[in-house]
Design an enzyme around this catalytic site. Structure first.
Site, PDB file in Angstrom:
ATOM      1  N   ASP A 102      47.086  19.298 -42.872  1.00  0.00           N
ATOM      2  CA  ASP A 102      46.652  18.057 -43.520  1.00  0.00           C
ATOM      3  C   ASP A 102      47.813  17.062 -43.549  1.00  0.00           C
ATOM      4  OD1 ASP A 102      45.739  16.103 -45.412  1.00  0.00           O
ATOM      5  OD2 ASP A 102      44.351  17.582 -46.207  1.00  0.00           O
TER       6      ASP A 102
ATOM      7  N   SER B 288      40.923  12.367 -46.285  1.00  0.00           N
ATOM      8  CA  SER B 288      40.768  13.727 -45.760  1.00  0.00           C
ATOM      9  C   SER B 288      39.324  14.218 -45.758  1.00  0.00           C
ATOM     10  CB  SER B 288      41.616  14.701 -46.584  1.00  0.00           C
ATOM     11  OG  SER B 288      42.986  14.457 -46.404  1.00  0.00           O
TER      12      SER B 288
ATOM     13  N   HIS C 261      39.063  21.574 -52.367  1.00  0.00           N
ATOM     14  CA  HIS C 261      39.638  20.300 -51.951  1.00  0.00           C
ATOM     15  C   HIS C 261      38.970  19.826 -50.661  1.00  0.00           C
ATOM     16  CE1 HIS C 261      43.342  17.581 -51.687  1.00  0.00           C
ATOM     17  NE2 HIS C 261      42.903  17.450 -52.929  1.00  0.00           N
TER      18      HIS C 261
ATOM     19  N   GLU D 110      46.670  30.366 -58.150  1.00  0.00           N
ATOM     20  CA  GLU D 110      47.028  29.170 -58.924  1.00  0.00           C
ATOM     21  C   GLU D 110      45.766  28.494 -59.476  1.00  0.00           C
ATOM     22  OE1 GLU D 110      50.208  28.602 -59.544  1.00  0.00           O
ATOM     23  OE2 GLU D 110      50.832  30.154 -58.130  1.00  0.00           O
TER      24      GLU D 110
ATOM     25  N   GLU E  52      43.801  25.680 -43.280  1.00  0.00           N
ATOM     26  CA  GLU E  52      44.412  24.395 -43.637  1.00  0.00           C
ATOM     27  C   GLU E  52      45.759  24.579 -44.311  1.00  0.00           C
ATOM     28  OE1 GLU E  52      43.874  20.383 -46.366  1.00  0.00           O
ATOM     29  OE2 GLU E  52      43.318  22.366 -47.111  1.00  0.00           O
TER      30      GLU E  52
ATOM     31  N   ASP F  51      50.370  17.576 -46.643  1.00  0.00           N
ATOM     32  CA  ASP F  51      49.873  16.284 -47.109  1.00  0.00           C
ATOM     33  C   ASP F  51      50.446  15.930 -48.476  1.00  0.00           C
ATOM     34  OD1 ASP F  51      47.718  14.071 -47.023  1.00  0.00           O
ATOM     35  OD2 ASP F  51      47.178  15.136 -48.854  1.00  0.00           O
TER      36      ASP F  51
ATOM     37  N   HIS G  83      52.768  12.792 -49.663  1.00  0.00           N
ATOM     38  CA  HIS G  83      52.383  11.874 -50.738  1.00  0.00           C
ATOM     39  C   HIS G  83      53.506  11.723 -51.759  1.00  0.00           C
ATOM     40  CE1 HIS G  83      48.310  10.796 -49.777  1.00  0.00           C
ATOM     41  NE2 HIS G  83      47.874  12.035 -49.759  1.00  0.00           N
TER      42      HIS G  83
ATOM     43  N   ASP H  40      44.155  16.008 -39.894  1.00  0.00           N
ATOM     44  CA  ASP H  40      43.065  15.099 -40.257  1.00  0.00           C
ATOM     45  C   ASP H  40      43.515  13.642 -40.236  1.00  0.00           C
ATOM     46  OD1 ASP H  40      44.740  15.638 -42.371  1.00  0.00           O
ATOM     47  OD2 ASP H  40      43.165  16.060 -43.813  1.00  0.00           O
TER      48      ASP H  40
ATOM     49  N   HIS I 195      48.242   7.518 -46.879  1.00  0.00           N
ATOM     50  CA  HIS I 195      47.951   7.927 -45.508  1.00  0.00           C
ATOM     51  C   HIS I 195      48.242   6.760 -44.561  1.00  0.00           C
ATOM     52  CE1 HIS I 195      44.697  10.993 -47.004  1.00  0.00           C
ATOM     53  NE2 HIS I 195      45.923  11.294 -47.384  1.00  0.00           N
TER      54      HIS I 195
END
Length: 494
Positions: free
Chosen positions: A58, A109, A170, A277, A316, A321, A325, A362, A457
């Site tokens: 991602d 995404s 997600h 988690e 994934e 990602d 971020h 993605d 993104h």
């Protein structure tokens, strides 16, 4: 007048020239010739794909992948630039992919992953609904649900698995099984919404229907009632539903940590649900008491391979990602390496003759690379000068017009912005000095320009790499939804 040479004569002359060139003894030359021979020897695999594995890092566009390549090489003692990722070998076909959404130049995404799983582009923040659906409007769900690749192959008798380091609800993992007007409806939907249930419930519905057989990732909080604790997880579902109990009631095996992961019976016929988690799994750099992405990939393949009809598996690396971020290059690249190791694991455990492997992303991020850096400059650190006599950089940090050094990597926006908010709400500032030690620290945020709480993104193309049956169809510059059509053709060639 120029003479016209026959094609045969031209080719013969070229061969003769290649044998006589003064550079023929250069390693660069001989390596390139060897690569050429490998490509010339490739023949299209037009068999049927029994298995399809899609690995999605991602946020791993061409820029992020470039940085990970150098980082992985440097971690292995190389200068870095010459490193080859496991999916960058001549055995893989490759292409560029356009990632925009129906209504967004810079993609999200959810619809990008949805495009991979349905064969059509989708709207921003929706998952697997047609173009007439509207974000956050439950009334537009009915009649716009799209058929998923997982449903197609499940109906054909194949098994389906999902692995993610993000929450299993997600956007990217959810695109394998969910259809929703809002990607954030992970554990609840609006009170007046009757056309769909939340994403976590949709996963259990898919498991009960036999569409999903293996699901492993983060996000345990969405599967347990509020306040209920189980295996280190604490629920937050306000509706009181215990989806873990529902899963085990279906006969599913359940895991929450490294020990319970290792105790899973991968030879059993029962479904597997593993949640590590409460939210996302740990970054690879911080990982403790939970399996790596490569370990989870290995477990999924071993489990799914029991089905003589084959399987579809999506893997994934979701936290590439998230670190982007955050503007934190260190964790971005360590998770990128973990993804590369998972891709290598998938390749090692499967047969090119019957397994189509697709490695892609993605979308990209607003990542940037600075300066005329010399070879081997630490990808996390300062941009060093080009050596005039040697190969490696000269060890002297280059400086900008402000007289200060700068890092190789940076972001166009994000939390590391050099502009600071003032008391009157305006933004101003001076770029801070940064040392090599500071820049390579695990928690360092790369310098950015535009101030944002979370880096965004980018609409820049991503790459796709393919190996196995019909992989040669991955070529050129492609729309993202085309990848579904390659997978669908590979499992049922016409």
């Amino acid at each position: 007048m120029k003479k016209t040479l026959s094609l045969v004569a031209m080719l013969a002359g070229t061969t003769a020239m290649a044998q006589d060139l003064p550079q023929q003894s250069s390693t660069w030359f001989t390596d390139a010739q060897a690569t050429l021979e490998t490509h010339l020897a490739r023949t299209p695999n037009t068999g049927t794909a029994k298995n399809v594995i899609v690995l999605v890092a991602d946020g791993n566009g061409v820029g992020t992948n470039y940085a990970t390549r150098i980082f992985m090489g440097q971690q292995n003692g190389a200068l870095g630039e010459e490193w080859v990722m496991p999916y960058e070998t001549p055995e893989f076909h490759s292409a560029l992919v356009k990632t925009y959404n129906i209504n967004a130049q810079t993609p999200d995404s959810a619809p990008t992953a949805g495009a991979l799983n349905t064969g059509v582009k989708q709207r921003f923040n929706l998952i697997n609904l047609g173009e007439d659906a509207i974000h956050d409007d439950c009334s537009t769900v009915e009649g716009n649900e799209l058929t998923l690749f997982s449903e197609i192959v499940s109906d054909a008798g194949k098994s389906v698995g999902i692995v993610s380091t993000a929450r299993i609800t997600h956007a990217t993992p959810a695109a394998v099984y969910a259809k929703t007007a809002n990607r954030n409806w992970e554990d609840s939907v609006p009170e007046d919404c009757t056309a769909q249930v939340d994403i976590a419930q949709q996963l259990l519905n898919a498991m009960e229907a036999g569409t999903i057989d293996f699901a492993m990732g983060g996000g345990g909080r969405y599967f347990l009632p509020e306040g209920v604790e189980l295996g280190g997880l604490t629920g937050r579902r306000a509706d009181g539903l215990n989806l873990v109990e529902r899963a085990t009631g279906l006969g599913a095996q359940f895991a929450t940590d490294q020990a319970s992961f290792e105790a899973l019976d991968l030879a059993a016929d029962s479904p597997i649900l593993a949640l590590y988690e409460n939210s996302h799994m740990m970054y690879e750099a911080d990982r403790a008491d939970e399996p790596s992405l490569a370990e989870m990939t290995k477990a999924a393949i071993e489990y799914l391979s029991q089905n003589e009809n084959g399987y579809y598996l999506e893997v994934e690396a979701g936290r590439v990602d998230h670190a982007n971020h955050a503007g934190n290059a260190y964790r971005t690249l360590t998770d990128g390496v973990a993804f590369a190791e998972a891709a290598a694991m998938a390749d090692e455990l499967t047969n090119d003759e019957d397994t189509l492997i697709i490695v892609t992303a993605d979308h990209e991020h607003a990542i940037a690379f600075n300066g005329y850096c010399g070879r081997g400059s630490d990808i996390l650190g300062l941009c060093m000068g080009v050596s005039q006599t040697g190969v490696e950089h000269d060890g002297t940090p280059l400086t900008a017009a402000d007289g200060k050094p700068y890092t190789v990597m940076g972001y166009l926006n994000g939390a590391g912005s050099v502009l600071i908010e003032q008391e009157d709400g305006s933004y101003s500032g001076e770029r801070p000095e940064v040392s090599q030690d500071e820049a390579t620290d695990i928690d360092y945020l790369q310098q950015a320009l535009i101030p944002m709480s979370s880096e965004t993104h980018s609409g820049v193309d991503v790459a796709v790499y393919a190996k196995g049956p019909w992989a040669h169809l991955v070529d050129g510059t492609l729309e993202q939804n085309y990848i579904f059509h390659v997978m669908n053709h590979a499992v049922n060639p016409q």
